[in-house]
Every structure is written in C-alpha cells, then in structure tokens.
Design a protein around this motif. Structure first.
Motif, PDB file in Angstrom:
ATOM      1  N   GLU A 133       0.849  -1.186   0.000  1.00  0.00           N
ATOM      2  CA  GLU A 133       0.000   0.000   0.000  1.00  0.00           C
ATOM      3  C   GLU A 133       0.888   1.240   0.000  1.00  0.00           C
ATOM      4  OE1 GLU A 133      -2.686  -0.033   3.280  1.00  0.00           O
ATOM      5  OE2 GLU A 133      -3.610  -1.945   2.719  1.00  0.00           O
ATOM      6  N   TYR A 134       0.425   2.285  -0.713  1.00  0.00           N
ATOM      7  CA  TYR A 134       1.175   3.536  -0.767  1.00  0.00           C
ATOM      8  C   TYR A 134       0.308   4.694  -0.287  1.00  0.00           C
ATOM      9  CZ  TYR A 134       4.296   0.681  -3.582  1.00  0.00           C
ATOM     10  OH  TYR A 134       5.129  -0.320  -4.008  1.00  0.00           O
ATOM     11  N   GLY A 135       0.968   5.783   0.132  1.00  0.00           N
ATOM     12  CA  GLY A 135       0.265   6.962   0.615  1.00  0.00           C
ATOM     13  C   GLY A 135      -0.491   7.681  -0.479  1.00  0.00           C
ATOM     14  N   PRO A 136      -1.317   8.680  -0.128  1.00  0.00           N
ATOM     15  CA  PRO A 136      -2.153   9.386  -1.106  1.00  0.00           C
ATOM     16  C   PRO A 136      -1.370  10.135  -2.175  1.00  0.00           C
ATOM     17  CG  PRO A 136      -2.261  10.452   1.049  1.00  0.00           C
ATOM     18  CD  PRO A 136      -1.558   9.154   1.246  1.00  0.00           C
ATOM     19  N   GLN A 137      -0.092  10.435  -1.900  1.00  0.00           N
ATOM     20  CA  GLN A 137       0.768  11.022  -2.926  1.00  0.00           C
ATOM     21  C   GLN A 137       1.907  10.055  -3.255  1.00  0.00           C
ATOM     22  OE1 GLN A 137       0.186  15.474  -1.237  1.00  0.00           O
ATOM     23  NE2 GLN A 137       1.623  15.371  -2.949  1.00  0.00           N
ATOM     24  N   LEU A 138       1.543   8.778  -3.258  1.00  0.00           N
ATOM     25  CA  LEU A 138       2.448   7.682  -3.621  1.00  0.00           C
ATOM     26  C   LEU A 138       3.659   7.569  -2.698  1.00  0.00           C
ATOM     27  CD1 LEU A 138       2.994   6.928  -7.434  1.00  0.00           C
ATOM     28  CD2 LEU A 138       2.345   5.373  -5.598  1.00  0.00           C
ATOM     29  N   GLN A 139       3.524   8.059  -1.473  1.00  0.00           N
ATOM     30  CA  GLN A 139       4.609   7.905  -0.514  1.00  0.00           C
ATOM     31  C   GLN A 139       4.912   6.413  -0.344  1.00  0.00           C
ATOM     32  OE1 GLN A 139       1.838   9.751  -0.031  1.00  0.00           O
ATOM     33  NE2 GLN A 139       2.238  11.581   1.171  1.00  0.00           N
ATOM     34  N   GLY A 140       6.181   6.069  -0.445  1.00  0.00           N
ATOM     35  CA  GLY A 140       6.593   4.683  -0.315  1.00  0.00           C
ATOM     36  C   GLY A 140       6.966   4.021  -1.621  1.00  0.00           C
ATOM     37  N   PHE A 141       6.597   4.641  -2.728  1.00  0.00           N
ATOM     38  CA  PHE A 141       6.930   4.084  -4.047  1.00  0.00           C
ATOM     39  C   PHE A 141       8.152   4.809  -4.606  1.00  0.00           C
ATOM     40  CE2 PHE A 141       6.707   3.732  -8.642  1.00  0.00           C
ATOM     41  CZ  PHE A 141       6.420   2.390  -8.823  1.00  0.00           C
ATOM     42  N   GLU A 142       9.105   4.057  -5.104  1.00  0.00           N
ATOM     43  CA  GLU A 142      10.362   4.639  -5.568  1.00  0.00           C
ATOM     44  C   GLU A 142      10.270   5.116  -7.015  1.00  0.00           C
ATOM     45  OE1 GLU A 142      15.142   3.653  -5.660  1.00  0.00           O
ATOM     46  OE2 GLU A 142      13.709   2.012  -5.540  1.00  0.00           O
ATOM     47  N   TYR A 143      10.648   6.359  -7.237  1.00  0.00           N
ATOM     48  CA  TYR A 143      10.729   6.922  -8.584  1.00  0.00           C
ATOM     49  C   TYR A 143      12.160   6.770  -9.107  1.00  0.00           C
ATOM     50  CZ  TYR A 143       6.143   8.956  -9.474  1.00  0.00           C
ATOM     51  OH  TYR A 143       4.814   9.122  -9.770  1.00  0.00           O
ATOM     52  N   PRO A 144      12.329   6.740 -10.428  1.00  0.00           N
ATOM     53  CA  PRO A 144      13.669   6.531 -10.981  1.00  0.00           C
ATOM     54  C   PRO A 144      14.612   7.725 -10.813  1.00  0.00           C
ATOM     55  CG  PRO A 144      12.085   6.880 -12.747  1.00  0.00           C
ATOM     56  CD  PRO A 144      11.294   6.748 -11.477  1.00  0.00           C
ATOM     57  N   TYR A 145      14.036   8.911 -10.604  1.00  0.00           N
ATOM     58  CA  TYR A 145      14.825  10.125 -10.383  1.00  0.00           C
ATOM     59  C   TYR A 145      14.175  10.912  -9.249  1.00  0.00           C
ATOM     60  CZ  TYR A 145      16.622   8.918 -15.013  1.00  0.00           C
ATOM     61  OH  TYR A 145      17.183   8.249 -16.074  1.00  0.00           O
ATOM     62  N   THR A 146      14.892  11.873  -8.705  1.00  0.00           N
ATOM     63  CA  THR A 146      14.368  12.675  -7.598  1.00  0.00           C
ATOM     64  C   THR A 146      13.061  13.371  -7.984  1.00  0.00           C
ATOM     65  OG1 THR A 146      16.595  13.084  -6.756  1.00  0.00           O
ATOM     66  CG2 THR A 146      14.874  14.601  -6.040  1.00  0.00           C
ATOM     67  N   VAL A 147      12.086  13.258  -7.102  1.00  0.00           N
ATOM     68  CA  VAL A 147      10.802  13.940  -7.298  1.00  0.00           C
ATOM     69  C   VAL A 147      10.840  15.273  -6.564  1.00  0.00           C
ATOM     70  CG1 VAL A 147       8.314  13.877  -6.877  1.00  0.00           C
ATOM     71  CG2 VAL A 147       9.522  11.794  -7.554  1.00  0.00           C
ATOM     72  N   LYS A 148      10.514  16.346  -7.276  1.00  0.00           N
ATOM     73  CA  LYS A 148      10.376  17.673  -6.680  1.00  0.00           C
ATOM     74  C   LYS A 148       8.896  18.031  -6.708  1.00  0.00           C
ATOM     75  CE  LYS A 148      14.879  18.860  -8.641  1.00  0.00           C
ATOM     76  NZ  LYS A 148      15.629  19.782  -9.528  1.00  0.00           N
ATOM     77  N   HIS A 149       8.534  19.067  -5.990  1.00  0.00           N
ATOM     78  CA  HIS A 149       7.134  19.480  -5.979  1.00  0.00           C
ATOM     79  C   HIS A 149       6.991  20.972  -6.271  1.00  0.00           C
ATOM     80  CE1 HIS A 149       6.149  15.525  -4.341  1.00  0.00           C
ATOM     81  NE2 HIS A 149       4.898  15.801  -4.702  1.00  0.00           N
ATOM     82  N   PHE A 150       6.092  21.258  -7.190  1.00  0.00           N
ATOM     83  CA  PHE A 150       5.767  22.630  -7.584  1.00  0.00           C
ATOM     84  C   PHE A 150       4.505  23.033  -6.837  1.00  0.00           C
ATOM     85  CE2 PHE A 150       3.317  25.162 -10.868  1.00  0.00           C
ATOM     86  CZ  PHE A 150       4.000  26.348 -10.663  1.00  0.00           C
ATOM     87  N   ALA A 151       4.605  24.043  -5.998  1.00  0.00           N
ATOM     88  CA  ALA A 151       3.474  24.501  -5.197  1.00  0.00           C
ATOM     89  C   ALA A 151       2.792  25.677  -5.884  1.00  0.00           C
ATOM     90  CB  ALA A 151       3.955  24.909  -3.803  1.00  0.00           C
ATOM     91  N   PRO A 154      -3.918   4.445   2.473  1.00  0.00           N
ATOM     92  CA  PRO A 154      -4.658   5.252   3.458  1.00  0.00           C
ATOM     93  C   PRO A 154      -5.465   6.392   2.851  1.00  0.00           C
ATOM     94  CG  PRO A 154      -2.280   5.640   3.625  1.00  0.00           C
ATOM     95  CD  PRO A 154      -2.465   4.465   2.731  1.00  0.00           C
ATOM     96  N   GLY A 155      -5.110   6.823   1.634  1.00  0.00           N
ATOM     97  CA  GLY A 155      -5.867   7.888   0.983  1.00  0.00           C
ATOM     98  C   GLY A 155      -6.814   7.365  -0.081  1.00  0.00           C
ATOM     99  N   LYS A 156      -7.263   6.115   0.063  1.00  0.00           N
ATOM    100  CA  LYS A 156      -7.998   5.462  -1.028  1.00  0.00           C
ATOM    101  C   LYS A 156      -9.292   6.168  -1.431  1.00  0.00           C
ATOM    102  CE  LYS A 156     -10.117   1.996   2.031  1.00  0.00           C
ATOM    103  NZ  LYS A 156     -10.165   0.539   2.337  1.00  0.00           N
ATOM    104  N   THR A 157      -9.992   6.789  -0.471  1.00  0.00           N
ATOM    105  CA  THR A 157     -11.242   7.453  -0.859  1.00  0.00           C
ATOM    106  C   THR A 157     -10.967   8.710  -1.679  1.00  0.00           C
ATOM    107  OG1 THR A 157     -11.331   8.583   1.293  1.00  0.00           O
ATOM    108  CG2 THR A 157     -12.585   6.527   1.059  1.00  0.00           C
ATOM    109  N   GLN A 158      -9.957   9.494  -1.296  1.00  0.00           N
ATOM    110  CA  GLN A 158      -9.652  10.686  -2.085  1.00  0.00           C
ATOM    111  C   GLN A 158      -9.035  10.307  -3.426  1.00  0.00           C
ATOM    112  OE1 GLN A 158      -6.540  11.591   1.198  1.00  0.00           O
ATOM    113  NE2 GLN A 158      -6.053  13.088  -0.393  1.00  0.00           N
TER     114      GLN A 158
END
Length: 341
Positions: free
Chosen positions: A28-46, A232-236
């Motif tokens: 299981e992964y978090g609502p923003q895919l926490q726990g899943f490995e990406y091939p390169y660094t993930v950044k976030h644009f706010a 844990p974020g399955k409903t959203q």
C-alpha cells in the motif's frame, strides 16, 4: 509561486502464461504515492488553483553528456505515472534532451483535492505554469494514453510554446459517447474505483493493453496503481479518479486534431483495444471501438503535419513493451523535425 522539494520509493513479478494464477495483492502507498520509488528525484511545484493550495510532483532530468538545448515534457496516462516513463527519460536524456516528467494534479505524487473542476484546459494550464517556473519557454511534448489527450489540448492552447507533439497510443482518437457508449456518472465511477484490486488491474491491462501477453516488469506498475488505490488515501484517490474519468469521457479532443499547428507524431501499437466505457457498451458498440490498427491511420489523416509509426502486434504501451525499438523511432523523428531552439 514556489518550488518545494521532496522524494519517494517500487517492486514485483509474475508470469503471463498462467491466467488461472491469482496475483498476490502487493504493498500500500500513501495518497501522494509515498513509499513508491521513482527513478529520479521527485520535486514538488506549489501553486494555487481553484482556491486550493496544490502540489504537483515532477522529475526534472538534465541531459547526459552534450546537451542539445531542447526540453521534452512527458505526459503520463490515466493508469500510469511519471515513473512509468523511466526508460524514455533515460533515452531522451542520453540523446541530449532535458526531460520534465510531471504527475498531473489528481495523480500519483501530486495533490488529490477534495473539490476540483477537472478539464484538460486546467491541467494544461497547470503544466504551463510549472514550465514557466522552470524557465522553459518552448518544449516538445510526448503524451501517452490520456496524456495524449492532454498533450493535444496543450498544443492547441499554447501552440507558440510547442516545438513538436508526439503521442503514444493516445486515447481519444474517437468520441465514445458519440459512438453510443453509455454515460457513467461520477458517483458510479467512484464506486467502481473503490473496488480496484491488483488482480483486476492486471487482468484488464493484460487483455486490453497487451493482447493477452504479460511481462514480469509490468507488475511493478500494477503495484504502483493498486497500492495507491488501496492505501490510506484510497477514498480521495478514488474520488479524483472518478472526476478524471468523467473529464476523459466528456471532453473529447477528437474534433480538434485538424487544428493542430505543430509537427505531430503518432506512435501506435496496433494490438491495443483501449476504449473508455467499453465494459458497459452494448455489443454492437463494443465491436466497433478501440481498434488502434484503424484509429492511428484515420487520425493521422486529420492532423495537418502528421507522421505515423506503427508497431505491429504491440499494445497500449510500446515504450514499455519494446523500449529500444520505440526510442529509435521517436529519436529519429525528433531529430528530423527539430527546429532551431
């Protein structure tokens, strides 16, 4: 507008030839895919959109070796993420391109807002804001599946900011509702998405995407999708997925292919049979939709500056089935149609 940073973390396998075998339900992964490995660094644009404070996950991968000064933006499909572009990012970077691979709002490592009016125009606007923040004024777009619909909308909305448009088995090469596929309400989609399982995803993708075939490496992507859907974020996650399916079904780009003003490449696996709502379509409708061996040729005639590359016998994701063959065709076309940066 700000750029905030973060990262996350994959895994698994099975064999195609034994359809009777049950697929073990994975992590299981978090609502923003926490726990899943990406091939390169993930950044976030706010950024702010529709009264919401949102974060858009993305990978920004520099060119390896000699940079050619060009950027390629990768647009993922509905059941995919930026991570599923892993081999394409590597091939494009190696060829000298800067590669931006965002996760659209509602998907993967990005925000899943409780109230959001989804449209391809809105997603295109979000992506354009990201590119502006990254200092990218003009780019080549590569869209897969639903990402092909988004890339088309982006090219129509910002033609002066697009060098080239390439689409890999894009959905939306036909208008399903006009062809008689029944409408599913958002509530019906939501109930359907709440029941998503790894076994169901695998069975659907094997029959629809890969013409009955399967490779062990595809299981990683099943885990990704299923792990997000049951986490844990399955409903959203399910609610945003339902809204996105409604967007796909009700907002065709089919009628505007004729208006594209940039060189466009269609990369088509001819064994693909993907069509939204096919599972509830009447038999006579089901029989006539989702035929990519026909759709690719038909849409290539509608697009003014189009080229068509077909991959006979391949399915919905030729870039994942035969990466070497796919990237050879893609890079040859990009090089041939390059304009001066």
């Amino acid at each position: 507008m700000s750029l905030a940073f973060s990262r996350w973390l994959p895994g698994l396998l099975l064999s195609a030839a034994l359809p009777a075998l049950a697929y073990a339900e994975g992590p299981e992964y978090g609502p923003q895919l926490q726990g899943f490995e990406y091939p390169y660094t993930v950044k976030h644009f706010a950024f702010e959109s529709q009264g919401e404070s949102l974060q858009m996950g993305y990978m920004d991968v520099a060119a390896e070796g000699k940079a050619n000064g060009r950027s390629v933006v990768l647009m993922h499909g509905k059941n995919f993420c930026g991570a599923t572009w892993d081999t394409s990012i590597k091939a494009l970077s190696k060829a000298g391109y800067r590669v931006i691979a965002p996760d659209q709002i509602g998907f993967c490592t990005s925000s899943k807002p409780a109230h959001y009016q989804y449209s391809f125009q809105q997603l295109a606007t979000n992506t354009q804001q990201l590119l502006k923040a990254l200092g990218i004024q003009k780019a080549t777009l590569l869209g897969h599946s639903t990402g092909g619909m988004l890339a088309t909308r982006y090219a129509l909305q910002y033609p002066e900011q697009v060098d080239q448009l390439a689409m890999v088995n894009p959905i939306g090469l036909e208008d399903w509702k006009a062809l008689g596929v029944p409408y599913r309400t958002v509530d019906q989609w939501y109930e359907r998405e709440l029941k998503v399982t790894a076994q169901g995803i695998r069975d659907y993708e094997r029959s629809t995407y890969y013409d009955g075939r399967w490779k062990p490496e595809y299981d990683r992507w099943v885990d990704m999708y299923a792990g997000l859907a049951k986490g844990p974020g399955k409903t959203q996650v399910a609610w945003n997925s339902a809204l996105i399916y409604d967007m796909i079904f009700t907002q065709p780009v089919y009628y505007e292919f004729k208006d594209l003003k940039v060189p466009t490449l269609l990369l088509i696996g001819t064994s693909d049979t993907t069509a939204i709502g096919k599972d509830i379509a009447p038999p006579q409708v089901k029989a006539k939709i989702g035929h990519y061996e026909v759709l690719g040729k038909e849409v290539a005639k509608l697009i003014p500056q189009s080229s068509l590359v077909e991959f006979p016998g391949m399915g919905h994701a030729p870039q994942m089935e035969e990466p070497e063959k796919f990237h050879q065709a893609l890079l040859a076309w990009l090089s041939k149609t390059n304009s001066v940066p």
